[in-house]
Design a protein around this motif. Sequence first.
Motif, PDB file in Angstrom:
ATOM      1  N   PHE A  46      16.561 -49.234 -46.738  1.00 29.71           N
ATOM      2  CA  PHE A  46      16.414 -47.929 -47.366  1.00 29.71           C
ATOM      3  C   PHE A  46      17.787 -47.499 -47.879  1.00 29.71           C
ATOM      4  CE2 PHE A  46      12.653 -47.942 -44.689  1.00 29.71           C
ATOM      5  CZ  PHE A  46      11.696 -47.389 -45.520  1.00 29.71           C
ATOM      6  N   ARG A  47      18.198 -48.104 -48.976  1.00 27.17           N
ATOM      7  CA  ARG A  47      19.485 -47.749 -49.561  1.00 27.17           C
ATOM      8  C   ARG A  47      19.430 -48.005 -51.054  1.00 27.17           C
ATOM      9  NH1 ARG A  47      24.231 -52.152 -48.514  1.00 27.17           N
ATOM     10  NH2 ARG A  47      23.144 -54.038 -49.142  1.00 27.17           N
ATOM     11  N   GLN A  48      20.385 -47.447 -51.772  1.00 29.54           N
ATOM     12  CA  GLN A  48      20.429 -47.604 -53.221  1.00 29.54           C
ATOM     13  C   GLN A  48      20.455 -49.091 -53.588  1.00 29.54           C
ATOM     14  OE1 GLN A  48      23.970 -45.273 -53.998  1.00 29.54           O
ATOM     15  NE2 GLN A  48      22.773 -43.490 -54.616  1.00 29.54           N
ATOM     16  N   GLY A  49      19.611 -49.475 -54.536  1.00 27.44           N
ATOM     17  CA  GLY A  49      19.511 -50.863 -54.951  1.00 27.44           C
ATOM     18  C   GLY A  49      18.651 -51.715 -54.048  1.00 27.44           C
ATOM     19  N   GLY A  50      18.061 -51.135 -52.987  1.00 22.77           N
ATOM     20  CA  GLY A  50      17.296 -51.910 -52.016  1.00 22.77           C
ATOM     21  C   GLY A  50      15.815 -51.968 -52.327  1.00 22.77           C
ATOM     22  N   LEU A  51      15.150 -52.926 -51.696  1.00 21.88           N
ATOM     23  CA  LEU A  51      13.702 -53.086 -51.823  1.00 21.88           C
ATOM     24  C   LEU A  51      13.116 -53.117 -50.418  1.00 21.88           C
ATOM     25  CD1 LEU A  51      11.423 -53.700 -54.016  1.00 21.88           C
ATOM     26  CD2 LEU A  51      11.583 -56.062 -53.206  1.00 21.88           C
ATOM     27  N   VAL A  52      12.044 -52.363 -50.206  1.00 17.68           N
ATOM     28  CA  VAL A  52      11.399 -52.253 -48.906  1.00 17.68           C
ATOM     29  C   VAL A  52       9.951 -52.709 -49.033  1.00 17.68           C
ATOM     30  CG1 VAL A  52      10.625 -50.648 -47.112  1.00 17.68           C
ATOM     31  CG2 VAL A  52      12.896 -50.393 -48.112  1.00 17.68           C
ATOM     32  N   THR A  53       9.507 -53.535 -48.089  1.00 12.05           N
ATOM     33  CA  THR A  53       8.104 -53.928 -47.977  1.00 12.05           C
ATOM     34  C   THR A  53       7.495 -53.138 -46.828  1.00 12.05           C
ATOM     35  OG1 THR A  53       8.609 -56.166 -48.752  1.00 12.05           O
ATOM     36  CG2 THR A  53       6.512 -55.847 -47.647  1.00 12.05           C
ATOM     37  N   GLY A  54       6.303 -52.595 -47.042  1.00  6.91           N
ATOM     38  CA  GLY A  54       5.690 -51.757 -46.019  1.00  6.91           C
ATOM     39  C   GLY A  54       4.222 -52.058 -45.812  1.00  6.91           C
ATOM     40  N   THR A  55       3.694 -51.522 -44.706  1.00  4.77           N
ATOM     41  CA  THR A  55       2.269 -51.580 -44.406  1.00  4.77           C
ATOM     42  C   THR A  55       1.800 -50.159 -44.127  1.00  4.77           C
ATOM     43  OG1 THR A  55       2.492 -53.786 -43.428  1.00  4.77           O
ATOM     44  CG2 THR A  55       0.486 -52.575 -42.921  1.00  4.77           C
ATOM     45  N   ALA A  56       0.739 -49.736 -44.807  1.00  4.47           N
ATOM     46  CA  ALA A  56       0.220 -48.384 -44.635  1.00  4.47           C
ATOM     47  C   ALA A  56      -0.647 -48.304 -43.376  1.00  4.47           C
ATOM     48  CB  ALA A  56      -0.586 -47.975 -45.867  1.00  4.47           C
ATOM     49  N   PRO A  57      -0.859 -47.107 -42.838  1.00  2.00           N
ATOM     50  CA  PRO A  57      -1.702 -46.946 -41.652  1.00  2.00           C
ATOM     51  C   PRO A  57      -3.151 -47.372 -41.916  1.00  2.00           C
ATOM     52  CG  PRO A  57      -0.405 -44.968 -42.066  1.00  2.00           C
ATOM     53  CD  PRO A  57      -0.253 -45.834 -43.270  1.00  2.00           C
ATOM     54  N   GLN A  58      -3.854 -47.704 -40.844  1.00  4.29           N
ATOM     55  CA  GLN A  58      -5.286 -47.987 -40.940  1.00  4.29           C
ATOM     56  C   GLN A  58      -5.997 -46.790 -41.547  1.00  4.29           C
ATOM     57  OE1 GLN A  58      -7.214 -50.576 -40.220  1.00  4.29           O
ATOM     58  NE2 GLN A  58      -5.985 -51.951 -38.935  1.00  4.29           N
TER      59      GLN A  58
END
Length: 304
Positions: free
Chosen positions: A60-72
């Motif tokens: 979680f920073r400038q120029g970064g990419l985050v992969t996530g999973t949403a709640p059920q």
Amino acid sequence: MIPAGAARRLLSLAVALPPAFLLAGCVPSAPPPAPAAAEPAPPPPPVAPLSGQFQFQGEFRQGGLVTGTAPQGTAALLLDGRPLAMAPDRRFIIGFGRDHGPAATLEARGADGSVLRRPLAIAPRRWDVQSLPTLPRGTTPTPEFLARRKGELSQIDAARAVQSATDGWRQHFQWPVTGRISGVFGSQRIYAGEPGAFHSGVDVARPTGTPVVAPADGVVILAAAAPFTLEGNLLMIDHGMGLNSAFLHLSRIDVKVGQRVSRGQLVGAIGATGRATGPHLHWSMKWQDERIDPAPLAGPMPVE
């Protein structure tokens, strides 16, 4: 009076006819049977509320990419109020540009109307900024250059608008070529007080003809038929979910538009076409409209 012979013939005819024929026109026909009552529709299945929390991988920073999973139970995702694409397994990605602000808000909405909001804190980064107070930014572009550039930018915009069915965004990215890093993401020069454009990717210096491979699975969305004014021989690969890679200054391109490529597959070779001071690969990435630093995705440069 009916003659006896005729009476006997009428009587025999009446006996021979079926009763239904004799009663036709004399007795009303039976009403059609009433339709069977329709079975009541089953009740809709209960709507599950949101369950659990967001899960993340990345920076979680400038120029970064985050992969996530949403709640059920998540039916829709929003980032700062705008719809965010989500895969059937509830996986998604978010990119933060070079100059992204310090905060963002991620929101999951359930089919039952429930809402889960997650504030995101985006860490700042220090960029390599050089001030050149006596050096002008550059010459004024000619009308011929501007006209040609407009067509090139149209091709780039059209390519980035393509949404491909590929899951390359799920993979761990590899370096498309290994070697000395000669330019870093986010660096910038200030010419006589006027900021120039920041460096949108990472440069790897290698000799002309050095093979370049795909950093992850994807679909080719642009393969320049002729060198662009700035990018030279330009290749672009869509990795899905709005994430794409661009490879500049190539000496050759070995794939075609629409072709699927696999991680590690040969796609071209290093060159010095376009506006380049020497042979190198410029690798840049974008998620939607945000420019992303490719280096953290690929990890440390392998030692040769």
